[in-house]
Each structure stands twice: as C-alpha cells, then as structure tokens.
Design an enzyme around this catalytic site. Structure first.
Site, PDB file in Angstrom:
ATOM      1  N   ASN A   1      41.474  30.073  54.494  1.00 58.53           N
ATOM      2  CA  ASN A   1      40.620  29.095  54.090  1.00 58.53           C
ATOM      3  C   ASN A   1      41.252  28.445  52.619  1.00 58.53           C
ATOM      4  OD1 ASN A   1      38.359  27.410  53.555  1.00 58.53           O
ATOM      5  ND2 ASN A   1      37.414  28.841  52.049  1.00 58.53           N
ATOM      6  N   GLU A   2      40.664  28.499  51.599  1.00 61.53           N
ATOM      7  CA  GLU A   2      41.311  27.842  50.521  1.00 61.53           C
ATOM      8  C   GLU A   2      42.197  28.748  49.853  1.00 61.53           C
ATOM      9  OE1 GLU A   2      37.973  26.736  47.851  1.00 61.53           O
ATOM     10  OE2 GLU A   2      37.686  24.805  48.604  1.00 61.53           O
TER      11      GLU A   2
ATOM     12  N   GLU B   1      29.207  27.087  57.650  1.00 63.20           N
ATOM     13  CA  GLU B   1      29.615  28.122  56.963  1.00 63.20           C
ATOM     14  C   GLU B   1      27.989  28.853  56.545  1.00 63.20           C
ATOM     15  OE1 GLU B   1      31.339  28.233  52.939  1.00 63.20           O
ATOM     16  OE2 GLU B   1      31.735  30.338  53.158  1.00 63.20           O
TER      17      GLU B   1
ATOM     18  N   CYS C   1      34.537  30.008  52.197  1.00 64.94           N
ATOM     19  CA  CYS C   1      35.007  31.107  51.512  1.00 64.94           C
ATOM     20  C   CYS C   1      34.458  32.460  52.099  1.00 64.94           C
ATOM     21  CB  CYS C   1      34.239  31.120  49.926  1.00 64.94           C
ATOM     22  SG  CYS C   1      34.933  29.903  49.103  1.00 64.94           S
TER      23      CYS C   1
END
Ligand code: AHR
Length: 666
Positions: free
Chosen positions: A385-386, A56, A253
């Site tokens: 993603n989350e 990331e 994120c």
C-alpha cells in the site's frame, strides 16, 4: 526529471485561441471566459478504469456496514471472546453459567464457542447482543436467524431468538430446534413487526442442561442481488450508481496491518464464513486517544470472493492490493526477511489462479465451489500500500520478476508512498520507472487549496514511463487525520477542479479514487469519507456527487479544452477538460467555476456540426460550508438542464462555485 512538456495539442490549441482572443479584444474582467474545445484534434484515449472506488474496512465499512450481519462477535473470536455478549436479565430468576470453551471447536479457525449451562431456566437463560451500534431492521423484511448448535447431553432442544427495539419491546422472534451431539447449522426466518434503528437480539433457552452455540447470526435476506452472505443493498446501490471503472480493495493501511501477524491475508478470507479466522481490525486502536474503537474486528464475512463478486456486480475492474512483506511503516515498520518474500509472492500467484484459473486448479476450484465457475477477469494487482524506502523496492523487484515471468498479462501497481511529493516520492518514482512498473499509486490528502493549485500537476508528466493511479485522495478541510474534517462543498469543489486536470491528462493518469469510501455515523475513525450511513440509511456526500458526476460523464478520448488561450488549466478560477464520448458520439466538457460569483463562459466547439442542444448536469452551492446529511441527503447534488448551441458555440453563465458537465452531439 520525469516532467516533460508534451501536450502538443494543448499548445496548438492555445496559440489558436490566443490569436482569436487578441483579434476580438476580449478578456476584460466581465467578458466571458472562452473555453475552446477542438473536436477535430482528439488526443490520447481515456482508460475505461478512469474513475473508480477505493474500499477499506475503516469506519465500520465492512462488519457493521457493507457486510450486513447484525450480530457482533458472532463467532466468539474477538480478543475477549464474550465481548458484545451479556447474560440477559429476564424475569423468573434464571440460574446458569456462560462458559467460553475451545474443546471440540467448530474448526481450527474458529476455536471458541459458547456453552450455556442451564440450572434453572426461569423465564429464559441466555445472552443478548447489541449489534454494531444497535441492529437496524425493517418492519416486514425477512432475516435469517441461524447458529451452529450442539447439545452434548440431555440439553435444551430449542434455542429462542427475540428481537427487541430500543424500548425493549419484542418486535420479532424465531426458534431453532432439534439438536444432536455434533455441530450442525440451524436456521429460521425472523420477520420484525416494526422498524428499529437500534434493536438488540436475545438468544436464550428455557430448558435445563448444556447447549453449545457458535456463529450466531441474524442476516437480512434482502441483500444486493439477493445473494446469500450478500451485501447491504442501499450501500451497493450508491456504489453502482457511480458506474465505477475499478474497485480497489481491501485498502489502504489494512493491507499492511500494524504488525505482520495481523496483515491482510486473502487466503484466510475465502471459503465457508465459519472457517474465516477473525482478527483485530488495524483501526481498532489506531486513534486510541481521539476515536477509540475497541470493538473493531474483521470477521472477513466480506472477503476476497465477495470483493470480486461486488466488482463484477457493479461493472468495475477488480484491483486487489496485497501485502508485500511489510507492515505499516507508520506503525511497527515490521519487515519480513527478504528470503521469506516467496510466501508473499506465492499468495499473489495463487490469487491470480483464484480469480482467473480454471475449475481444475486448486484455487480456481475453490472459486468454482464458492459459486463462481467463470473467471473474475483480474487484470491488475497492487504490490504493497503506502510503502517506501529501499526495503520496499527490494521486495517489489522480487514480486515483479516472479509475476511478470508467470503472468505478463497482469499489470502491477507500485507505491509512491504516502506523500504526493518530496524525496521519498521522487526516489520511488525514479526507481519504479527503471523497473518498468505499469502503474504508480500516488496519494494526495491535502487542503482544498492544494487541489486547486495542483490541477495542472500532470500537464508536464513524462508520458513514456509508468502510468499514474491516483489511488487515494480527498481534500482535508481541517488537516490530515483530524477529527473535524468536513465533507463540505469547499473540499468537493476543489476535488472537482483537480479532477479536470486528471481528465486533461488521462493519457497518463489512468485511474483515480477518493478515499476512504464509507463511514458509520456512530463508529468512524477517519474523516472525511465519501458515503455516510447508519444502521438503516445512507447518503452520498458533496464529494460523492462530484465523484459520481466525473465517473458518469467520463469520455473515451481527450480533446483540447483551452481556457482564454492559456496553455494550462485554472484561469481566473475556471478549470476545464474536454473529452469525446465515442460510444454516444458526444463531446463532453467539464467546467469548474471556483469563484464566489457567477461567470459568463463561452464554450466554442470546433468540429461540432449542426447540434442545437447541450445536455447539462450541474452541482453548485454558494456556501462552501454546505454539506449533505440524513435530513437533506441531496442538499448539494446534481441538477440537469439544457442549453442552446448556436453555430458551434455555447454561451452559459456558470453559477458561483459550480461544476458542470456539458454534452453535445458531434
Ligand atoms: O484512507 C485512510 C488511510 O489513508 C489509508 O488506509 C492509507 O492508505 C492512507 O494513509
């Protein structure tokens, strides 16, 4: 509900060893722990993807890190176009003006450029750029100084570059010459005469008139595999050494963005680098109170083509994670209306074409023109993603229906949210199971004790549903998102213990990766991180060596490894997993001793014939606070040795706080 005991082989082995233990009356406090490994009862296969890499762009991982451009804000597209640039203070009282303009821009994605109006050049009129916390250059290495330049009238015919070290001494120079009325890229080679960690670049002219500049770049020639627009060699080497099974990118994120407008859109990261629109990095102000980084943007010089190329170069399966129409739920929670999800799905379909499609398709054609006619062999995609909640499932359903009907060969990864347990986690799992999702991405950021206590987490997982992707994990020695987390042996050893549990259950856990990957020592937002670097050097943390050990040693099939007859991992602080490596016909046993004292361990190898030697790789330290550093990059690192195997049994002393990999031919 999803947990179902089905480790039949484990039970069988447990009963056998329990009987043996009773028969010889062992298991006193000082007697060796026995790890009974049964090579004759292989279990499920271990995915070649088992241990991989999570990338990331956080902590200056891309611009200022893996992407080795030395000029910050090269395209004048930061939200303050002149940020990072200052007028140079040169002798001779130069007179002129810096003018950021948009008329006649290089292209629509790169709308700003710098015009220098020079009235009196004096000793030179121009700008200085400090790089990403300085510019790191090596003496004698070659760097390409380049820029798009245009001379609208009778302007300067030469643009000079001078590289200065920390003290202001010139250590290299290069000139660009002969400009016309239209934008054109000019290049020259700059060879520094000295090494510096914190250099800076002066770009100036010494003639009167106007000159336009954009995409001002200083880029090393010596990149990984010598690729143009290539990646920083020492950092890729650390990744390649891990022999990772997969590369997850671009996050994290960052996929979601704090708002949808600044979400990660892969199509804006491919094609010529001058046409990739710069945006604010979502970590720029995420920790505005504790770790502000107002100069953190994404140039996308490292974009999806480069990620796929990197994955191929290091032998990893590419695993892109795509935005599903939801911005970060910790931030704005902005959600695109359901009836607009099509555009997000189309991005996913087009990505498959970009990675795998033939040259005569739109996106396969772009990949070909960028230099890679062969496909990148994309086999899996993450949706979000989350994410969590019904709004995520609504969108996942649409993605799944569209992608599975057009590309059943592509496996889909769904999100289990940010937490490894709880109501949301259970809700997502049960619904994604119903949707027959291929993989579910679980994240565990928790204390070292959590990792020790959860080494048996997957022993009872249901084998019939989706497979697990441990997509992000790291032991937090202080607490999640705290600035004083350490990459010490306490965290790394706990991760090793936990990873024996992943391996014991590799039939259900098919992939796992530590997160985050990289951190610049002078520009980080998040700790702990796997690899730390400055402008010239890098080192793997204690956690890195654990990840590397597991990835390097991983086998192809699980075999029972039963500790003291117990049907679970973690007996008196000992953790173990057993594997066959069918490629080399070796049995691999991973053992972790989390105790503060050394322990005798006897590994019995049922089914191993006349082998007489075991190869060992051990990482140990009796101080849980031990860390690696630039000064001592291998303070905690693997050491190789050998041990004798007698009658299919291996008696060793596991050092205190150690992880070992044993390899024996079968
Ligand atoms: O790894 C840092 C962050 O932690 C990731 O971006 C996110 O997915 C998780 O919350």
């Amino acid at each position: 509900m999803r947990r179902k005991w089905n480790n039949v082989w484990l039970l069988t082995g447990a009963v056998l060893v329990a009987c043996l233990a009773l028969a010889v009356g062992q298991n006193g406090p000082d007697s060796p722990d026995t790890i009974a490994v049964d090579v004759t009862h292989p279990g499920g296969d271990i995915a070649p993807t088992m241990f991989g890499i999570f990338f990331e762009d956080i902590n200056f991982a891309a611009d200022g890190g893996l992407y080795p451009e030395l000029v910050k804000n090269r395209s004048f597209e930061f939200s303050e176009p002149l940020s990072a640039w200052k007028q140079i203070d040169i002798l001779g009282n130069p007179q002129g003006e810096l003018d950021v303009r948009t008329d006649g821009a290089l292209n629509e994605n790169n709308p700003h450029y710098l015009r220098m109006h020079v009235y009196e050049p004096g000793g030179g009129f121009g700008v200085v750029n400090p790089g990403f916390r300085g510019m790191g250059v090596e003496s004698g290495a070659e760097y390409v100084f380049s820029a798009y330049v245009r001379s609208p009238g009778n302007g300067p015919r030469t643009v000079h570059a001078k590289l200065l070290d920390e003290s202001g001494k010139t250590i290299g120079s290069a000139d660009l010459r002969g400009f016309g009325r239209n934008w054109k890229k000019y290049e020259a080679t700059l060879r520094p005469t000295a090494t510096t960690l914190h250099g800076r670049l002066n770009v100036y002219v010494d003639e009167k008139g106007d000159v336009d500049l954009d995409m001002i770049s200083l880029y090393p020639k010596d990149t990984w595999k010598g690729r143009p627009n290539g990646l920083r060699k020492d950092l890729v080497q650390l990744l390649a050494d891990m022999k990772p099974g997969f590369l997850r990118f671009p996050g994290g994120c960052i996929v979601e963005g704090r708002r949808l407008a600044v979400r990660y859109q892969w199509k804006k990261t491919v094609g010529d680098v001058s046409e990739r629109r710069t945006i604010t990095n979502r970590w720029n102000d995420e920790f505005a109170d504790t770790r502000p980084t107002p100069d953190y943007f994404q140039s996308f010089g490292l974009g999806f083509y480069e990620y796929f190329q990197l994955a191929e170069d290091i032998g990893a399966s590419p695993l892109p994670i795509l935005n599903c129409g939801m911005a970060c739920q910790f931030n704005s929670s902005e959600t695109a209306p359901l009836n607009t999800t099509d555009q997000y799905i189309q991005d996913a379909l087009d990505l498959i074409e970009f990675a795998n499609g033939p040259a005569d398709t739109v996106w396969g054609g772009l990949r070909t023109r960028m230099g890679h006619p062969a496909p990148f062999h994309l086999k899996m995609i993450g949706v979000g993603n989350e994410q969590w909640g019904p709004q995520y499932l609504d969108r996942f359903k649409l993605f799944s229906a569209a992608l599975k009907s057009k590309h059943p060969e592509i496996a889909l990864v769904g999100s289990a949210g940010p937490s490894p347990s709880g109501k949301e986690f259970e809700y997502l799992w049960s619904n994604l199971r119903k949707l027959k999702t291929d993989f579910i991405d679980e994240h565990y950021y928790a204390a070292p004790s959590w990792f020790l206590e959860n080494s048996g987490r997957y022993d009872r997982y249901d084998r019939s549903g989706p497979k697990v992707f441990g997509g992000e994990f790291a032991a937090q020695t202080s607490g999640v998102a705290k600035t004083d987390n350490r990459n010490n042996w306490d965290g790394a050893l706990a991760e090793a213990a936990f990873m024996t549990g992943l391996e014991r259950n590799a039939d259900v856990v098919r992939m796992a990766s530590y997160a985050p990957l990289f951190a610049h020592v002078d520009a980080w937002q998040w700790t702990p991180d796997l690899i730390w670097f400055d402008n010239l050097k890098s080192y793997g943390t204690t956690n890195y060596y654990v990840q590397k050990l597991f990835a390097n040693q991983v086998g192809t099939r699980i075999v029972p490894a039963v500790i003291d007859g117990a049907a679970h991992n973690a007996v008196k602080g000992i953790y173990a997993s057993g594997m066959l490596d069918e490629r080399s016909r070796e049995v691999v046993v991973m053992v972790v001793n989390s105790n503060a004292s050394a322990r005798p361990v006897r590994i019995t190898l049922k089914g191993v014939g006349a082998a007489s030697e075991a190869k060992l790789v051990t990482i140990a330290n009796d101080d849980l606070r031990a860390e690696n550093s630039f000064a001592q990059p291998r303070h905690v690192a693997p050491i190789e040795s050998a041990a004798r195997v007698e009658n299919g049994s291996l008696a060793v002393t596991m050092p205190a706080q150690a992880v070992s990999a044993f390899r024996v031919r079968y």
